[in-house]
Enzyme design. Structure first.
Site, mmCIF file in Angstrom:
data_model
loop_
_atom_site.group_PDB
_atom_site.id
_atom_site.type_symbol
_atom_site.label_atom_id
_atom_site.label_comp_id
_atom_site.label_asym_id
_atom_site.label_seq_id
_atom_site.Cartn_x
_atom_site.Cartn_y
_atom_site.Cartn_z
ATOM 1 C CG HIS A 1 -0.226 -0.126 2.517
ATOM 2 N ND1 HIS A 1 0.037 -1.235 3.139
ATOM 3 C CD2 HIS A 1 -0.031 0.835 3.293
ATOM 4 C CE1 HIS A 1 0.864 -1.214 3.992
ATOM 5 N NE2 HIS A 1 0.641 0.361 4.629
ATOM 6 C CG HIS B 1 0.807 5.469 4.139
ATOM 7 N ND1 HIS B 1 0.153 5.478 5.226
ATOM 8 C CD2 HIS B 1 1.859 4.511 4.316
ATOM 9 C CE1 HIS B 1 0.301 4.305 5.843
ATOM 10 N NE2 HIS B 1 1.323 3.644 5.198
#
Length: 137
Positions: free
Chosen positions: A101, A103
């Protein structure tokens, strides 16, 4: 490909509700439940990859395209003063959920967040040695 016990797989694929900012067939962008700043979001691919090293190059390219689009939109809408894109790989680097992932962290002059590192000193010889180690066949 999904991993049954991965919370980010479940969120990315809509099995767990989230505050979704964007979604398409490849990924979902959600607000982080523990934000560093107002608007802190995560790009979650719908396929499971533990980290950057498992992520296929075409999906890595796509994540960066989504990051660019979302950063521009969030900067306009939130009137932030800057932006951090952060991606951690491995526990030592701060990764806590082992589903790739990225940010998206809007930055504000007043936010007092410390996202960065303390620069070290390196001699030209150390830099040369490190470069040669990395590029060696």
């Amino acid at each position: 490909m999904r991993e049954d016990n991965c919370i980010f797989c479940k969120i990315a694929n809509g099995d767990i509700p989230s505050k979704t900012l964007y979604e398409d067939e490849e990924c979902r962008v959600i607000l982080d439940l523990g934000p560093a700043t107002k608007g802190h979001a995560l790009i979650l691919p719908k396929n499971h990859y533990a980290n950057l090293f498992e992520l296929p190059e075409n999906e890595a390219e796509y994540v960066m395209v989504i990051a660019k689009r979302m950063a521009a939109k969030m900067t306009e809408k939130l009137q932030c003063d800057g932006f951090n894109l952060v991606q951690n790989n491995g526990e030592t680097a701060g990764q806590t959920v082992f589903h790739f992932h990225m940010h998206l962290i809007p930055r504000y002059k007043w936010d007092n967040q410390l996202i960065g590192w303390k620069p070290m000193q390196a001699t030209q010889e150390e830099l040369e040695d490190t470069m040669n180690t990395i590029i060696a066949e």
